[in-house]
Design an enzyme around this catalytic site. Structure first.
Site, PDB file in Angstrom:
ATOM      1  N   ASP A  66       0.673  -1.243   0.090  1.00 23.82           N
ATOM      2  CA  ASP A  66      -0.157   0.135   0.013  1.00 23.82           C
ATOM      3  C   ASP A  66       0.815   1.143  -0.046  1.00 23.82           C
ATOM      4  O   ASP A  66       0.290   2.381  -0.003  1.00 23.82           O
ATOM      5  CB  ASP A  66      -0.820   0.000   1.333  1.00 23.82           C
ATOM      6  CG  ASP A  66      -2.104  -0.879   1.023  1.00 23.82           C
ATOM      7  OD1 ASP A  66      -2.670  -1.010  -0.227  1.00 23.82           O
ATOM      8  OD2 ASP A  66      -2.845  -1.001   1.996  1.00 23.82           O
ATOM      9  N   HIS A 169     -11.232   6.899   5.046  1.00 23.27           N
ATOM     10  CA  HIS A 169     -10.538   8.188   5.016  1.00 23.27           C
ATOM     11  C   HIS A 169     -11.314   9.447   4.456  1.00 23.27           C
ATOM     12  O   HIS A 169     -11.935   9.426   3.668  1.00 23.27           O
ATOM     13  CB  HIS A 169      -9.265   8.103   3.940  1.00 23.27           C
ATOM     14  CG  HIS A 169      -8.027   7.084   4.573  1.00 23.27           C
ATOM     15  ND1 HIS A 169      -7.449   6.440   3.803  1.00 23.27           N
ATOM     16  CD2 HIS A 169      -7.332   7.103   5.966  1.00 23.27           C
ATOM     17  CE1 HIS A 169      -6.304   5.589   4.468  1.00 23.27           C
ATOM     18  NE2 HIS A 169      -6.298   6.129   5.624  1.00 23.27           N
ATOM     19  N   CYS A 265      -5.295   9.491  -3.497  1.00 15.29           N
ATOM     20  CA  CYS A 265      -4.611   8.367  -2.626  1.00 15.29           C
ATOM     21  C   CYS A 265      -3.273   8.214  -3.116  1.00 15.29           C
ATOM     22  O   CYS A 265      -2.218   8.095  -2.447  1.00 15.29           O
ATOM     23  CB  CYS A 265      -5.264   7.102  -2.257  1.00 15.29           C
ATOM     24  SG  CYS A 265      -6.983   7.165  -1.611  1.00 15.29           S
ATOM     25  N   ALA A 528     -61.574  12.108  34.283  1.00 14.85           N
ATOM     26  CA  ALA A 528     -62.393  10.833  33.565  1.00 14.85           C
ATOM     27  C   ALA A 528     -62.612   9.522  34.304  1.00 14.85           C
ATOM     28  O   ALA A 528     -63.620   9.072  34.266  1.00 14.85           O
ATOM     29  CB  ALA A 528     -61.867  10.427  32.203  1.00 14.85           C
ATOM     30  N   ASP A 659     -50.412  -1.647  30.147  1.00 16.49           N
ATOM     31  CA  ASP A 659     -50.976  -0.638  28.971  1.00 16.49           C
ATOM     32  C   ASP A 659     -51.067  -1.673  27.861  1.00 16.49           C
ATOM     33  O   ASP A 659     -50.189  -2.754  27.639  1.00 16.49           O
ATOM     34  CB  ASP A 659     -50.313   0.443  28.527  1.00 16.49           C
ATOM     35  CG  ASP A 659     -51.178   1.467  28.186  1.00 16.49           C
ATOM     36  OD1 ASP A 659     -51.460   2.498  28.604  1.00 16.49           O
ATOM     37  OD2 ASP A 659     -51.743   1.118  26.976  1.00 16.49           O
TER      38      ASP A 659
END
Ligand code: ARG
Length: 711
Positions: A66, A169, A265, A528, A659
């Site tokens: 590389d 990168h 690169c 209620a 609930d």
């Protein structure tokens, strides 16, 4: 600038190949690239480059394939270079060769501390006007490296967080161009970074590419004045760039794409200059925190670290002491870095919720600011949570009183000493000293149990959900019944919050019974539930539906208003009981057994009943008073009142939320505490099971009898 004065560094692909996988592009491409084609493509790029600049070469080396990607050699500014420290060991072998080249060419070389990764010009790109440096982090370079760049290169550093591993990168998705233009792929960044970009680059200068161009590495381009050299661009992108005066030169680099790189690169610009005006430091902040507890077993450490990275910061674990025995706790010291003060404050306040603390010697006083307007806190005030909290005053930790969430902390000096107290915004008074920022704050969390808790563990769901077995249902209700019995028998406090659905689903008789048998110490609701309960007690219907037969009664819709009217005539619910008008039901039992209740009004209330508190501030105060000292709160299908109660309740109080709507249950039981249990089911059914279970429990009285018989 004349062509002769622009120089780039390249490295011939003599030993290039895909030998390992350190980014997603390399996956499936190991040894799949053709060296000949790579050489040919590289040569073409080399010639194009030479038309616009001088190209220097660094000698390729066997074993570091590389190395062709010279952008990763280091970051150059004028005569200085910050050498790369590669994240992956596969590339670390390149470092000495690049260092040698820089030294031989007269650069001042800076090297970062060991274990602080930074991948050079791959992750750091100068604004082409030389005004500042854009620096990426998230995959290869550590955010903590950015302050070094600012210091050594004396330039403002703007940190950008990378989110998409394909664009690992900065130079794979971001390319500053001449004249202040920017070519980039916005989805590769988090929202904070996108905002930063938008603040620095005006809209007409931002050229955002779509995914197809992004994956062709269109942003991995070399810009020399008006020319942009890249692998490939769509017609649309070419047109947009040409419209603003650029010329695109395409040169295929497909062999290098297999390793995750392209034009940019493969080159490193070694002549870079800064505008003298723009020397400035980075806005990056760092802080050290401590964590303690069953860090590994409970997952606390990974939650904390995730929170830092998800919040846009980065971290370094400075030390970690592993608790050796099962029961001993671990501790860790972590350095947190954030790209700005705002991001740091956000991350810190969440870490504090997890129980993180600043190392003791560091802060003596958390900053305070004075209230200048009644009912209004200083901007930066610390927003409280449900967790027991302590604040640093005069080098000591002071426990905050009246803990609740969504308040501010007021610190005052009294004859008895320093007092810190939670106050609601509306209760703040001019001159109050309010805690701001998060430097000297900690929450005291119970050491979490060793078992890893998952959302599933916290939420029991039955009836209508195939997940849990009948047996599991029984277990949950059985356990709640057992706890209710414990609380009652030791004289504890159980508070019920209930909505009208309790009546519609036939739960009234069961709740009445719980009250009668002393299991309930306070009842909270709205208009209620009381109206429905009373309608049922007076006329056998709830909103006009016959509760025995489950059918609508002719003219039944009037029952509701008639019930209200009856109580209004009596003056109150208690008076209706006294006068013999109301003789059964939940509220009848409350009155008979001196169980206090509070009914909080709302915009939709009919009537209302004389007992309903329509002044909401008074209603909130009333609720808060009744909750005080509760051991357990049972929330029965009322989202509105339950959330209200949840907001007032400190951690440590067990909450059971029932609930039929899973969303409500999740919202309420997700208090980050182990004390909450959510049950998704029909509330009438739950109450009937609960009463049934309570009946099965042996009372101390029965026990005594059994013991006697045996003797
Ligand atoms: N295979 C190399 C890596 O993953 C490619 C580097 C590409 N360079 C760049 N500046 N984006 O490190």
């Amino acid at each position: 600038m004349s062509t002769a004065s622009i120089r780039f560094l390249m490295c011939p692909p003599t030993y290039y190949d895909v030998d390992y996988v350190i980014n997603p592009w390399m996956e499936g491409n190991v040894h799949k690239s053709s060296r000949d084609r790579a050489v040919e493509q590289w040569q073409k790029l080399f010639h194009v480059m030479k038309e616009h600049a001088v190209v220097d070469l660094v000698e390729p080396q066997l074993g570091v394939p590389d190395m062709v990607f010279t952008a990763n050699a280091g970051l150059v500014l004028e005569n200085t270079v910050v050498l790369s420290r590669f994240y992956h060991k596969e590339r670390q072998g390149e470092e000495p060769f690049f260092q040698q080249w820089f030294e031989q060419n007269g650069f001042t070389v800076h090297t970062l501390p060991k274990d602080l990764p930074f991948e050079g010009a791959g992750d750091a790109l100068l604004d082409r006007e030389g005004r500042w440096l854009w620096a990426g982090y998230g995959f290869r370079s550590e955010l903590d490296s950015h302050p070094y760049l600012a210091k050594w290169l004396d330039i403002e550093v703007l940190s950008l967080r990378l989110m998409d591993e394909r664009f690992y990168h900065l130079d794979t998705c971001f390319c500053p161009l001449a004249n202040g233009y920017l070519l980039y792929y916005p989805p590769a960044f988090d929202s904070y970074s996108n905002r930063l970009i938008e603040m620095r680059v005006p809209e007409h200068k931002r050229i955002a590419v779509d995914e197809p161009d992004a994956v062709n590495f269109a942003c991995n381009a070399v810009n020399i004045d008006r020319v942009i050299i890249m692998n490939k661009a769509s017609d649309d992108l070419k047109q947009r760039l040409e419209q603003v005066g650029f010329r695109i030169v395409e040169t295929p680099l497909t062999e290098f794409l297999k390793a995750g790189g392209a034009a940019k690169c493969l080159t490193l610009r070694v002549t870079e200059s800064v505008q003298p005006l723009h020397h400035a430091a980075a806005t990056i902040e760092s802080r050290t925190i401590q964590l303690q507890g069953h860090l590994l077993d409970s997952g606390l450490i990974s939650r904390a670290l995730d929170l830092v990275s998800e919040g846009g910061g980065s971290f370094q674990v400075l030390n970690f002491h592993l608790g050796e025995q099962k029961q001993s706790t671990s501790s860790a010291e972590i350095r947190v870095t954030a790209p700005s003060h705002d991001v740091m404050e956000k991350i810190m306040s969440q870490l504090i919720d997890l129980g993180a603390v600043a190392p003791p010697q560091e802060v003596c006083d958390n900053p305070l600011e004075i209230v200048t307007q009644d009912g209004v806190a200083p901007d930066d005030f610390y927003v409280t949570t449900i967790y027991p909290t302590e604040v640093r005053v005069n080098c000591e930790w002071v426990r905050v009183q009246n803990q609740r969430m969504d308040g501010a902390i007021v610190v005052s000096q009294t004859p008895e000493g320093v007092v810190a107290e939670c106050k609601l915004l509306r209760d703040l008074r001019k001159g109050d000293r309010v805690v701001v920022g998060v430097e000297g704050i900690r929450t005291v969390r119970k050491t979490e149990s060793r078992e890893v808790r998952t959302a599933n563990d916290k939420e029991f769901s039955f009836m209508g959900s195939g997940v849990s077995s009948e047996r599991r249902v029984e277990l949950v209700v059985e356990q709640i019944a057992w706890e209710l019995r414990q609380i009652r028998d030791r004289g504890g406090k159980m508070v019920v919050v209930a909505g009208p659905v309790v009546i519609h689903t036939g739960g009234a008789e069961h709740l009445s019974r719980l009250i009668r048998e002393g299991y309930v110490q306070a009842l909270l609701g709205g208009n209620a539930i009381a109206v429905h309960d009373i309608e049922q007690a007076l006329m056998g219907t709830s909103l006009g539906v016959d509760m025995q037969r489950g059918v609508s009664v002719r003219g039944g819709h009037r029952h509701h208003l008639k019930a209200i009217n009856t109580i209004r005539r009596c003056g109150s619910i208690a008076k209706a009981v006294e006068q013999g008008v109301l003789t059964s039901g939940i509220f009848y039992e409350c009155v008979k057994h001196n169980v206090p209740f509070s009914l909080a009004g709302s915009i939709r209330d009919d009537g209302p009943l004389p007992d309903t508190q329509m002044d909401l501030l008074a209603a909130q105060a009333d609720y808060a008073r009744l909750i005080q000292g509760a051991d357990m709160i049972l929330m029965l299908s009322s989202m509105l009142h339950s959330i209200g109660v949840g907001n007032m309740t400190p951690a440590g109080v067990k909450m059971v939320c029932v609930d039929i709507n899973p969303a409500v249950v999740t919202k309420l039981s997700d208090r980050g505490s182990v004390e909450s249990v959510g049950i998704v089911t029909d509330v009438g059914l739950f109450l009937s099971l609960l009463v049934q279970q309570l009946g099965k429990l042996t009372s101390p009285y029965q026990l005594a009898q059994i013991v006697q018989t045996v003797q």
